[in-house]
Design an enzyme around this catalytic site. Structure first.
Site, PDB file in Angstrom:
ATOM      1  N   SER B 200       0.842  -1.201   0.000  1.00  0.00           N
ATOM      2  CA  SER B 200       0.000   0.000   0.000  1.00  0.00           C
ATOM      3  C   SER B 200       0.872   1.245   0.000  1.00  0.00           C
ATOM      4  O   SER B 200       1.910   1.283   0.664  1.00  0.00           O
ATOM      5  CB  SER B 200      -0.872  -0.009   1.263  1.00  0.00           C
ATOM      6  OG  SER B 200      -1.459   1.255   1.440  1.00  0.00           O
ATOM      7  N   THR B 240      -5.013   2.926 -17.484  1.00  0.00           N
ATOM      8  CA  THR B 240      -3.841   3.790 -17.594  1.00  0.00           C
ATOM      9  C   THR B 240      -3.224   3.997 -16.215  1.00  0.00           C
ATOM     10  O   THR B 240      -3.934   4.310 -15.260  1.00  0.00           O
ATOM     11  CB  THR B 240      -4.244   5.155 -18.187  1.00  0.00           C
ATOM     12  OG1 THR B 240      -4.756   4.938 -19.493  1.00  0.00           O
ATOM     13  CG2 THR B 240      -3.059   6.104 -18.253  1.00  0.00           C
ATOM     14  N   CYS B 326     -18.033   0.560  20.084  1.00  0.00           N
ATOM     15  CA  CYS B 326     -18.603   1.898  20.096  1.00  0.00           C
ATOM     16  C   CYS B 326     -17.952   2.840  19.105  1.00  0.00           C
ATOM     17  O   CYS B 326     -18.440   3.927  18.860  1.00  0.00           O
ATOM     18  CB  CYS B 326     -18.504   2.487  21.492  1.00  0.00           C
ATOM     19  SG  CYS B 326     -19.481   1.533  22.641  1.00  0.00           S
TER      20      CYS B 326
END
Lengths: 127, 386
Positions: B200, B240, B326
């Site tokens: 990443s 592309t 929560c």
């Protein structure tokens, strides 16, 4: 989580945090919720001779909405008689605090805490 | 309120200014299509993309830069690896294996494959977050075409035994994919041990919207593409290429490679200081995950007696995250903490604190003091804390 000013005020400066003596027969106590679910409210009321709630205290394990809901409901029941206190509904709490839908269960828990504390007081004083 | 203190480096990282500088010329000046190589503008963009490919390749120790396929991020890389292998090799076998603590995009991709009829096995992890190698070894059989296990977990930072998993897979000729989004640039990774690896950009101080998938060439790993189009990226990922984003990912990888060792020394010091201060000041705080096999920038703690979101609310200037239900839209706490057998109430009580390249000692000092103050205040209000 984006909370309203009402929630933040009560999270930052909650009134009525604490405990009352559970051995006192004028005190009603409830513990609702479960640690495994992420919220637990302990709520206590002291009922005076006139049948009004003269003191209300809470301790809460939970998110900001749970803390604010329990703080708010102790403010609201203070000085009320038991029927009036029972008349406060979770929708009133959720609306006042502008709770997002995913946090609605926090206000349900606060309402349940009040009704169970009242029941505990009444059970103690029956007969 | 004081300036925000960012301690959520597992969620994303800021783009390093050196990365941004490298990217900027490729927006307006060198804007050519890197696939239009018959003219100068295209060739220039192509050259930049290929340099970036080499930079990514160098960081993970790939044998050939061609093994790097650019994607839009780790979610796409993971989906391409899992769906691509499952579909291409479905005649060879039906079984695909993963772990219980993968990122949602891996778990969801496996679930989609399960709906298509694949035999999906999810391997449990031990209490320290490390995959149960014995169960894995028993699960990998001749019909297994893919094993996907993350290198570093995004919630608890534990590092999986990649070499051992690799050995298990090779014995049965199963392909081994690893989601290394939280590992690349933070610890040394070795592409020679795996067949596919997801990377990443925005977890390593690069831009958001770009990632890569390492796809082994020798022996060649084949994939069925998810996108159909011009056949770019060796036919595996049409579309592309975004030249500036590729350039950014490349530069981010280069910086990470150069600075990783010194940066890790710094992060270990910050982590030790932080943990010592927290443990010295507060009782009943528990570290989730493995103390030895973890990346230095990720700390996951449970604070007995109080809920995670309420801690975050008390220190809004300190940006961390929580495994509590929560903080999510579901009512379930973190499945990763559940998988490592953290008590349910302690899962609700968890915070993930992430340190990174721009974390300073002063920030750690401030955040830890603030955290101690908030935890003490909330504990005094908790019915579970006596």
């Amino acid at each position: 989580m984006e909370y309203s000013k009402e929630v933040m005020d009560r999270y930052n400066n909650p009134k009525n945090v604490g405990s009352l003596d559970d051995n006192d027969k004028n005190v009603g106590t409830s513990i609702v919720g479960a640690p495994s679910c992420g919220d637990v409210i302990k709520l206590q009321i002291r009922v005076d001779e006139g049948g009004k709630i003269s003191e209300a205290r809470f301790k809460t394990f939970g998110c900001g909405a749970a803390i604010a809901s329990s703080a708010l409901i102790t403010e609201w029941i203070h000085g009320k008689d038991l029927d009036e206190a029972r008349g406060i509904k979770n929708q009133d709490v959720a609306e006042y605090l502008s709770l997002p839908p995913v946090k609605a269960h926090c206000s349900v828990l606060a309402e349940e805490a009040v009704s169970k504390a009242i029941k505990n007081y009444q059970d103690k004083n029956r007969g | 309120m004081t300036r925000s203190i960012y301690m959520d480096y597992q969620a994303t990282t800021p783009c390093d200014k050196r990365v941004l500088e490298e990217m900027l010329p490729y927006f307006c000046d060198h804007f050519g299509n890197p696939h239009s190589i018959s003219h100068a503008m295209g060739a220039q963009a192509k050259e930049a993309v290929e340099k970036a490919r080499s930079q990514v390749s160098d960081l993970i120790g790939a044998a050939d830069p061609k093994e790097i396929i650019f994607t839009s991020g780790a979610t796409e890389s993971n989906n391409l690896a899992i769906q691509g292998v499952a579909h291409f090799y479905k005649e060879k076998g039906n079984r695909i294996i993963t772990s219980e603590i993968e990122h949602k995009c891996v778990l969801e991709a496996f679930q989609a494959m399960e709906r298509e009829g694949f035999d999906v096995i999810r391997i449990p992890v031990l209490k320290n977050g490390i995959i149960d190698l014995q169960i894995l070894e028993e699960a990998v059989n001749e019909r297994t075409i893919l094993v996907s296990v993350m290198t570093v977990n995004n919630e608890i930072g534990t590092i999986q035994p990649i070499d051992e998993i690799s050995e298990i897979c090779r014995k049965k000729s199963a392909l081994f994919h690893t989601d290394a989004a939280q590992a690349v640039g933070k610890i040394k990774v070795d592409a020679s041990k795996v067949d596919l690896m997801s990377i990443s950009g925005h977890k390593i101080y690069g831009p958001k919207g770009v990632g890569a998938l390492y796809v082994r060439l020798k022996p060649r790993v084949r994939l069925s593409p998810i996108f159909f189009g011009g056949g770019q990226e060796r036919g595996m990922r049409s579309g592309t290429l975004p030249t500036p984003l590729c350039v950014g990912l490349g530069r981010a990888c280069e910086i990470a490679r150069q600075e990783m060792d010194s940066e890790n020394v710094r992060l270990v010091e910050l982590k030790s200081y932080f943990l010592k201060k927290i443990f010295d000041s507060l009782e009943k705080v528990y570290l989730n995950g493995d103390t030895e096999h973890g990346i230095p920038g990720c700390i996951n703690l449970s604070f007995d007696g109080i809920e995670g979101e309420s801690i975050m609310l008390g220190m809004p200037e300190v940006c961390v995250s929580s495994g509590s239900a929560c903080t999510s839209d579901s009512l379930e706490p973190s499945y990763v903490l559940k998988a490592i057998s953290v008590r349910e109430d302690l899962a609700h009580s968890s915070l993930r604190i992430g340190f990174g390249r721009f974390t300073t000692f002063e920030e750690v000092e401030y955040a830890s003091s603030k955290m101690i103050e908030v935890v003490n205040r909330l504990r005094s209000m908790s019915p579970l804390w006596q």
